[in-house]
Each structure stands twice: as structure tokens, then as C-alpha cells.
Design a protein around this motif. Structure first.
Motif, PDB file in Angstrom:
ATOM      1  N   GLY A 201     -17.066  26.895  10.984  1.00  0.00           N
ATOM      2  CA  GLY A 201     -17.862  26.349  12.045  1.00  0.00           C
ATOM      3  C   GLY A 201     -16.822  25.703  13.202  1.00  0.00           C
ATOM      4  N   GLY A 202     -15.723  25.652  12.866  1.00  0.00           N
ATOM      5  CA  GLY A 202     -14.721  24.954  13.763  1.00  0.00           C
ATOM      6  C   GLY A 202     -13.336  24.631  12.988  1.00  0.00           C
ATOM      7  N   LEU A 203     -12.656  23.662  13.633  1.00  0.00           N
ATOM      8  CA  LEU A 203     -11.228  23.269  13.102  1.00  0.00           C
ATOM      9  C   LEU A 203     -11.418  21.546  13.392  1.00  0.00           C
ATOM     10  N   PHE A 204     -10.558  21.155  12.427  1.00  0.00           N
ATOM     11  CA  PHE A 204     -10.064  19.779  12.477  1.00  0.00           C
ATOM     12  C   PHE A 204      -8.705  19.751  12.380  1.00  0.00           C
TER      13      PHE A 204
ATOM     14  N   LYS B 134      -2.626   9.526  27.627  1.00  0.00           N
ATOM     15  CA  LYS B 134      -1.777  10.848  27.796  1.00  0.00           C
ATOM     16  C   LYS B 134      -0.186  10.763  27.085  1.00  0.00           C
ATOM     17  N   PRO B 135       0.452   9.496  27.436  1.00  0.00           N
ATOM     18  CA  PRO B 135       1.684   9.303  26.951  1.00  0.00           C
ATOM     19  C   PRO B 135       1.922   9.381  25.296  1.00  0.00           C
ATOM     20  N   GLN B 136       0.510   9.283  24.794  1.00  0.00           N
ATOM     21  CA  GLN B 136       0.687   9.439  23.159  1.00  0.00           C
ATOM     22  C   GLN B 136       0.958  11.015  22.927  1.00  0.00           C
ATOM     23  N   LEU B 137       0.866  11.946  23.725  1.00  0.00           N
ATOM     24  CA  LEU B 137       1.219  13.208  23.446  1.00  0.00           C
ATOM     25  C   LEU B 137       2.516  13.344  22.939  1.00  0.00           C
ATOM     26  N   GLU B 138       3.580  12.702  23.417  1.00  0.00           N
ATOM     27  CA  GLU B 138       4.837  12.790  23.206  1.00  0.00           C
ATOM     28  C   GLU B 138       5.182  12.253  21.902  1.00  0.00           C
ATOM     29  N   PHE B 139       4.293  11.646  20.987  1.00  0.00           N
ATOM     30  CA  PHE B 139       4.507  10.757  19.911  1.00  0.00           C
ATOM     31  C   PHE B 139       3.690  11.248  18.749  1.00  0.00           C
ATOM     32  N   ILE B 140       2.728  12.413  19.021  1.00  0.00           N
ATOM     33  CA  ILE B 140       2.076  12.976  17.992  1.00  0.00           C
ATOM     34  C   ILE B 140       2.319  14.092  17.295  1.00  0.00           C
ATOM     35  N   VAL B 141       2.328  14.295  16.199  1.00  0.00           N
ATOM     36  CA  VAL B 141       2.645  15.519  15.219  1.00  0.00           C
ATOM     37  C   VAL B 141       1.403  16.193  14.816  1.00  0.00           C
ATOM     38  N   ASP B 142       0.848  17.304  15.044  1.00  0.00           N
ATOM     39  CA  ASP B 142      -0.043  17.951  14.237  1.00  0.00           C
ATOM     40  C   ASP B 142       0.078  18.256  12.959  1.00  0.00           C
ATOM     41  N   ALA B 143      -0.332  17.269  11.923  1.00  0.00           N
ATOM     42  CA  ALA B 143       0.025  17.334  10.859  1.00  0.00           C
ATOM     43  C   ALA B 143      -0.819  18.134   9.786  1.00  0.00           C
ATOM     44  N   GLU B 144      -2.243  18.246   9.816  1.00  0.00           N
ATOM     45  CA  GLU B 144      -2.969  18.946   9.143  1.00  0.00           C
ATOM     46  C   GLU B 144      -4.073  19.862   9.830  1.00  0.00           C
ATOM     47  N   TYR B 145      -4.425  20.967   9.503  1.00  0.00           N
ATOM     48  CA  TYR B 145      -5.305  22.031  10.012  1.00  0.00           C
ATOM     49  C   TYR B 145      -6.472  22.177   8.984  1.00  0.00           C
TER      50      TYR B 145
ATOM     51  N   LEU C  99     -21.084  28.957  18.996  1.00  0.00           N
ATOM     52  CA  LEU C  99     -21.593  30.537  19.097  1.00  0.00           C
ATOM     53  C   LEU C  99     -20.449  31.421  18.325  1.00  0.00           C
ATOM     54  N   GLY C 100     -21.135  31.866  17.155  1.00  0.00           N
ATOM     55  CA  GLY C 100     -20.298  32.944  16.378  1.00  0.00           C
ATOM     56  C   GLY C 100     -19.590  31.935  15.243  1.00  0.00           C
ATOM     57  N   ASP C 101     -18.591  32.348  14.503  1.00  0.00           N
ATOM     58  CA  ASP C 101     -17.778  31.856  13.379  1.00  0.00           C
ATOM     59  C   ASP C 101     -16.389  31.800  13.966  1.00  0.00           C
ATOM     60  N   TYR C 102     -16.090  30.362  13.709  1.00  0.00           N
ATOM     61  CA  TYR C 102     -14.554  29.883  14.172  1.00  0.00           C
ATOM     62  C   TYR C 102     -13.566  30.555  13.548  1.00  0.00           C
ATOM     63  N   PRO C 103     -12.666  31.413  14.062  1.00  0.00           N
ATOM     64  CA  PRO C 103     -11.549  32.219  13.152  1.00  0.00           C
ATOM     65  C   PRO C 103     -10.731  31.011  12.366  1.00  0.00           C
ATOM     66  N   ASP C 104      -9.985  31.419  11.403  1.00  0.00           N
ATOM     67  CA  ASP C 104      -9.125  30.633  10.632  1.00  0.00           C
ATOM     68  C   ASP C 104      -7.603  30.721  11.134  1.00  0.00           C
TER      69      ASP C 104
ATOM     70  N   GLY D 188      -7.129   2.696  18.946  1.00  0.00           N
ATOM     71  CA  GLY D 188      -6.461   3.096  20.222  1.00  0.00           C
ATOM     72  C   GLY D 188      -5.444   4.189  20.307  1.00  0.00           C
ATOM     73  N   LEU D 189      -5.249   4.871  18.947  1.00  0.00           N
ATOM     74  CA  LEU D 189      -4.243   5.951  18.942  1.00  0.00           C
ATOM     75  C   LEU D 189      -5.156   7.169  18.757  1.00  0.00           C
ATOM     76  N   ILE D 190      -4.654   8.328  19.018  1.00  0.00           N
ATOM     77  CA  ILE D 190      -5.047   9.727  18.686  1.00  0.00           C
ATOM     78  C   ILE D 190      -4.996   9.890  17.425  1.00  0.00           C
ATOM     79  N   SER D 191      -6.352  10.071  16.972  1.00  0.00           N
ATOM     80  CA  SER D 191      -6.511  10.269  15.615  1.00  0.00           C
ATOM     81  C   SER D 191      -6.706  11.786  15.030  1.00  0.00           C
ATOM     82  N   TYR D 192      -7.703  12.677  15.519  1.00  0.00           N
ATOM     83  CA  TYR D 192      -8.026  13.903  15.276  1.00  0.00           C
ATOM     84  C   TYR D 192      -8.689  14.704  16.390  1.00  0.00           C
ATOM     85  N   LEU D 193      -8.533  16.006  16.345  1.00  0.00           N
ATOM     86  CA  LEU D 193      -9.152  16.810  17.250  1.00  0.00           C
ATOM     87  C   LEU D 193     -10.416  17.610  16.574  1.00  0.00           C
ATOM     88  N   GLU D 194     -11.332  17.952  17.256  1.00  0.00           N
ATOM     89  CA  GLU D 194     -12.522  18.622  16.453  1.00  0.00           C
ATOM     90  C   GLU D 194     -12.891  19.689  17.326  1.00  0.00           C
ATOM     91  N   ILE D 195     -12.776  20.965  16.873  1.00  0.00           N
ATOM     92  CA  ILE D 195     -13.310  21.795  17.785  1.00  0.00           C
ATOM     93  C   ILE D 195     -14.580  22.423  16.700  1.00  0.00           C
TER      94      ILE D 195
END
Length: 130
Positions: free
Chosen positions: A41-44, A25-36, A99-104, A88-95
Motif C-alpha cells: 500500500g506504500g513505502l516507508f 532543507k539543509p538536513q538533506l546533506e546529513f541524512i542517509v536512506d537507511a531502510e526501505y 490508487l492501485g498497489d504500490y510497487p516494491d 526536529g530532525l527528519i525521521s522517515y518518509l511515508e508514501i
């Protein structure tokens, strides 16, 4: 810093529960959402790092945390979120939309619920109003 409230809320729930998530959890203060990357079908969401994150690296180098359900009245979808670690570090989030098509674009109205086994079952609800 995470610029998206929606993504920050998902990460907050994923990192709140078991020992590994709490340790990361402390890594949250050190990460930046760099690319969407929206796929239909989802989101990276890929993350970059601020200096100092290495001090919060977790022991399990290839950890995967999942178990946040995403629901919204904005679109006819339901989705799950998973958080992947590298060295050991947060790399990416996958959604992943099952059900349905994920919006952009980011959702503004949503209910996020912890659904993993023995989770606290916490929820975050947003109604889309400022």
C-alpha cells in the motif's frame, strides 16, 4: 547521502515551499536512506544521520510535511508523500498509495507535484531514461 534519485526528488519538493520546510532543507546533506519497507500500500523510508545534522534541527520537534502527489505511467497508481520529523530532525518518509498497489521498487518514470494549499506547484518529471 540519499542513494535513490526518486526519494531525493520527493524530499526536495517537500522541503521547498513553506518556512518550516525551508528551515529543514539543509538536513538533506546529513541524512542517509537507511531502510526501505515496502507494504503493497506504500513505502516507508527510514533515515540515519551523519555527524553535524544537529546544527540544523528545527524548532517544531514533531513536524509533518505533506503534499507531494506521485503519478507514473509505469504502474496504475497514484500516491502521496509525507515527511515526519522527530526531535526536529527528519525521521522517515511515508508514501501512501491511494490508487492501485504500490510497487516494491523505486519508480523510474514519474511526475511529482507539490499540491499543498498555496504551494508553488513545482513539478519534477523523470522519463526513466539515463
Amino acid at each position: 547521502m540519499i542513494t535513490s534519485t526518486y526519494i531525493k526528488d520527493i524530499l526536495t519538493l517537500l522541503l521547498d515551499g513553506d518556512n518550516e520546510g525551508l528551515a529543514a532543507k539543509p538536513q538533506l546533506e546529513f541524512i542517509v536512506d537507511a531502510e526501505y519497507q515496502y507494504t503493497g500500500g506504500g513505502l516507508f523510508v527510514s533515515f540515519s544521520y551523519k555527524d553535524g545534522i544537529e546544527a540544523y534541527s528545527i524548532d517544531k520537534k514533531d513536524l509533518i510535511l505533506n503534499g507531494v502527489k506521485i503519478e507514473t505511467s509505469q504502474y496504475p497508481i497514484e500516491a502521496d508523500a509525507s515527511l515526519f520529523f522527530n526531535d526536529g530532525l527528519i525521521s522517515y518518509l511515508e508514501i501512501w498509495c491511494y490508487l492501485g498497489d504500490y510497487p516494491d521498487k523505486d519508480l523510474k518514470q514519474y511526475t511529482l507535484t507539490q499540491i499543498w494549499k498555496d504551494s508553488p506547484g513545482k513539478q519534477i518529471k523523470k522519463n526513466g531514461l539515463p
